[in-house]
Enzyme design. Structure first.
Site, mmCIF file in Angstrom:
data_model
loop_
_atom_site.group_PDB
_atom_site.id
_atom_site.type_symbol
_atom_site.label_atom_id
_atom_site.label_comp_id
_atom_site.label_asym_id
_atom_site.label_seq_id
_atom_site.Cartn_x
_atom_site.Cartn_y
_atom_site.Cartn_z
ATOM 1 N N GLY A 215 0.352 -1.309 0.053
ATOM 2 C CA GLY A 215 -0.023 0.098 0.127
ATOM 3 C C GLY A 215 0.679 1.164 0.209
ATOM 4 O O GLY A 215 0.216 2.476 0.859
ATOM 5 N N CYS B 236 -18.381 1.941 -21.693
ATOM 6 C CA CYS B 236 -17.390 1.402 -22.670
ATOM 7 C C CYS B 236 -17.895 0.416 -23.472
ATOM 8 O O CYS B 236 -18.708 0.380 -24.254
ATOM 9 C CB CYS B 236 -16.535 1.638 -22.619
ATOM 10 N N HIS C 41 -15.977 6.988 -19.729
ATOM 11 C CA HIS C 41 -15.166 6.090 -18.297
ATOM 12 C C HIS C 41 -15.645 7.144 -17.508
ATOM 13 O O HIS C 41 -13.961 7.381 -16.768
ATOM 14 C CB HIS C 41 -13.912 5.553 -17.537
ATOM 15 N N ILE D 226 -1.306 3.813 -0.791
ATOM 16 C CA ILE D 226 -2.318 4.846 -0.395
ATOM 17 C C ILE D 226 -1.483 4.900 0.663
ATOM 18 O O ILE D 226 -1.814 6.168 1.306
ATOM 19 C CB ILE D 226 -2.757 3.273 0.139
ATOM 20 N N GLU E 277 -15.836 6.015 -14.288
ATOM 21 C CA GLU E 277 -15.452 6.041 -13.066
ATOM 22 C C GLU E 277 -14.471 6.463 -12.615
ATOM 23 O O GLU E 277 -13.601 7.038 -11.482
ATOM 24 C CB GLU E 277 -15.314 4.654 -12.950
ATOM 25 N N GLU F 111 15.004 -4.634 -11.401
ATOM 26 C CA GLU F 111 14.965 -3.486 -11.519
ATOM 27 C C GLU F 111 14.647 -2.412 -11.042
ATOM 28 O O GLU F 111 14.582 -1.080 -11.716
ATOM 29 C CB GLU F 111 13.570 -3.640 -12.121
HETATM 30 N N1 GLN Z 1 -12.694 -2.737 -27.163
HETATM 31 C C1 GLN Z 1 -13.664 -1.381 -27.018
HETATM 32 C C2 GLN Z 1 -12.804 -0.245 -28.500
HETATM 33 O O1 GLN Z 1 -12.091 -0.652 -28.088
HETATM 34 C C3 GLN Z 1 -14.299 -0.660 -25.437
HETATM 35 C C4 GLN Z 1 -13.189 -0.277 -24.853
HETATM 36 C C5 GLN Z 1 -13.171 -0.215 -23.825
HETATM 37 O O2 GLN Z 1 -14.012 -0.868 -23.206
HETATM 38 N N2 GLN Z 1 -11.990 0.529 -22.856
HETATM 39 O O3 GLN Z 1 -14.124 0.624 -28.608
#
Ligand code: GLN
Length: 533
Positions: free
Chosen positions: A17, A381, A507, A20, A509, A151
């Protein structure tokens, strides 16, 4: 005031973590009025984690400026509420790429190019880069990997050099280790920590503060012992005890006075931290009035693979004073005949992002169940793309409709490659990446949820809704309710007849934080609560 630097290394084991702890320290310093950012240096040779399988490395986090980064950057943004950028995530691959390109340009004037000084110089240059913006008082640098790994050596060496190059009061190093509990002996063991610090010292780095990850309280004696053997001040050994939520770690670090130790080293005095909004969030998180079950339909059975989505549900749950149980359902296990059985206890269905063919038919079955049964649905997506495919097949009767990602020869390519993607064959960093504006259509769900007409969200995809089919979809009840104002790409689809059915090409999120939960997640959880009632 000079920019101040904190370097965070880790020892004994991975996954302790560090991200975090770094984010928690950053939060405490920020809450005291300092401008803070965090950057991560990863020792792997990939240029970025974009090409890594989520099974290997968890989710790929995308920044506003379109960098595909380590998921720790998600934590940094969620804790600080400040955007990171391309410069905040550096890998060995990026370092070598720069040095080798410079060598080919002849920039080294005939010198033998070596790890020390050329690679370490490039690491140091990047470590200092964000200070050039003048935007930050404190820059926290997390070194990925574990001290002792082959590394990591050049990164540790760069920290060693910087410890000498920077004024002493501008540079603090923190080492995070594990103090395991042996249940047979009923004892906490410090030897792994001693060895890890010894290794760091062999590399020439003396930590200023040691943070011990532990499942049990560390006694004052044990702290003294670690201090003695590791050559740090007695008060500079602190514990990071397991917390039931990562968002409580800043408070734990405050109890341990990590922020004060760092500020004392810097010679800074700052006001007491103002964590009132953070604490309000924690209070709501701990006092839910109800709960809902949300199915997360995806193909990676690994917590970290959908990190930002899971965290967005934590934020949205707290906002609604509702505990969200995210129930992972493997898309390969679901089909039209068992969907009802698998999803019957779910108050909402989220179909996850992803790439490739595996589990796609299961995702389509999950969409179908949610659509036909009025269960709140949220597609992100690839999840949005599959709700379009499902609608094409089962409502519009387009048999075999698909995304050309998996069936290039389909008769109904309802999802197809974007124009600017057609000429690229390279895989890394070539998608539509980062923040784009989206214009919301008046009167539809998305516009009501966001409460404005122009939004901006982050993207990571190659394929898009094929607008040749748009009028057929709209006639049958699936509407495009958000579009890119410049390119007119379809970014959001909705079925207004359904209680809550929304698919987004972006996205959402990535931008959710405890202090600013993402509106679509908040509304989705609310819809799930309604459904449960
Ligand atoms: N595979 C899909 C695309 O390239 C969706 C990508 C995703 O869900 N981030 O459009």
């Amino acid at each position: 005031m000079n920019t101040k630097y904190v370097f965070v290394t880790g020892g004994v084991a991975s996954s302790l973590g560090k991200g975090i702890i770094s984010a928690s320290l950053a939060k405490l310093l920020q809450a005291r009025g300092l401008k803070v950012t965090i950057q991560k240096f990863d020792p792997y040779i990939n240029i970025d984690p974009g090409t890594l399988n989520p099974y290997e490395h968890g989710e790929c986090y995308v920044t506003e400026d379109g960098a595909e980064t380590d998921l720790d950057l998600g934590h940094y943004e969620r804790f600080l509420g400040v955007y990171t950028s391309k410069a905040n995530n550096v890998t060995t691959g990026k370092i070598y790429n720069t040095v080798i390109s410079k060598e080919r340009e002849g920039a080294y004037l005939g010198k033998t190019v070596q790890i020390v000084p050329h690679i370490t110089d490039e690491i140091k240059r990047r470590m200092m880069l964000l200070s050039k913006t003048g935007d930050y008082d404190v820059i926290i640098t997390e070194i990925g990997g574990t001290v002792g790994d082959m590394e990591s050596e050049p990164f540790v060496e760069a920290v060693r050099q910087l410890q000498w190059e920077l004024p002493e009061e501008d540079c603090v190093t923190i080492h995070l280790t594990l103090v395991p509990y042996l249940s047979a002996a009923k004892e906490l063991k410090t030897k792994p920590t001693q060895h890890s610090v010894q290794k760091l010292q062999q590399d020439g780095v003396q930590p200023d503060i040691i943070v011990c990850r532990t499942e049990h309280e560390l006694s004052p004696e044990l702290r003294k012992k670690v201090a003695l053997f590791c050559n740090v001040k007695p008060g500079h050994v602190i514990q990071s005890i397991d917390a039931d939520s990562i968002y409580k770690v800043p408070l734990k670090m405050q109890e341990e006075k990590l922020d004060i130790l760092v500020l004392n080293h810097f010679g800074l005095t700052c006001p007491e931290p103002d964590l009132s909004r953070w604490n309000e969030f924690l209070y709501r998180l701990d006092h839910p009035k109800t709960s809902v079950n949300i199915a997360l339909v995806g193909k990676y059975n690994l917590q970290d693979a959908y990190k930002s989505i899971r965290e967005a549900f934590v934020h949205a749950g707290a906002e609604n004073e509702c505990r969200v149980n995210v129930v992972y359902i493997h898309s390969e296990n679901i089909n039209d005949s068992n969907a009802a059985e698998l999803l019957k206890d779910m108050d909402g269905v989220l179909v996850a992002p992803g790439f490739g063919e595996r589990g796609l038919e299961g995702k389509i079955s999950a969409v179908r169940y949610a659509r036909e049964n009025g269960v709140p649905f949220f597609g992100i997506c690839l999840g949005m793309q599959m709700c379009v495919v499902e609608f094409a097949r089962n409502v519009l009767g387009m048999k075999g409709a698909h995304s050309t990602e998996v069936n290039p020869g389909t008769e109904y390519p309802v999802i197809n490659l974007m124009e600017d993607q057609k000429s690229t064959t390279s895989k890394g960093g070539t998608m539509r990446l980062g923040a784009y504006k989206c214009e919301l259509r008046k009167g539809f769900l998305a516009e009501k949820i966001y409460g404005k007409s122009i939004i901006s969200e982050r993207h990571r995809h190659r394929y898009e809704f094929n607008s040749d089919y748009l009028s057929a979809f709209e006639q049958a009840g699936m509407f495009s309710t958000g579009r890119n104002p410049d390119t007119k790409l379809v970014e959001i689809v909705e079925i207004p007849e359904h209680p809550f059915f929304i698919g987004v090409q972006f996205h959402p999120e990535y931008k959710s934080t405890p202090e600013n939960p993402q509106p679509l997640f908040v509304a989705f959880v609310k819809a799930a609560m309604q459904r449960k009632k």
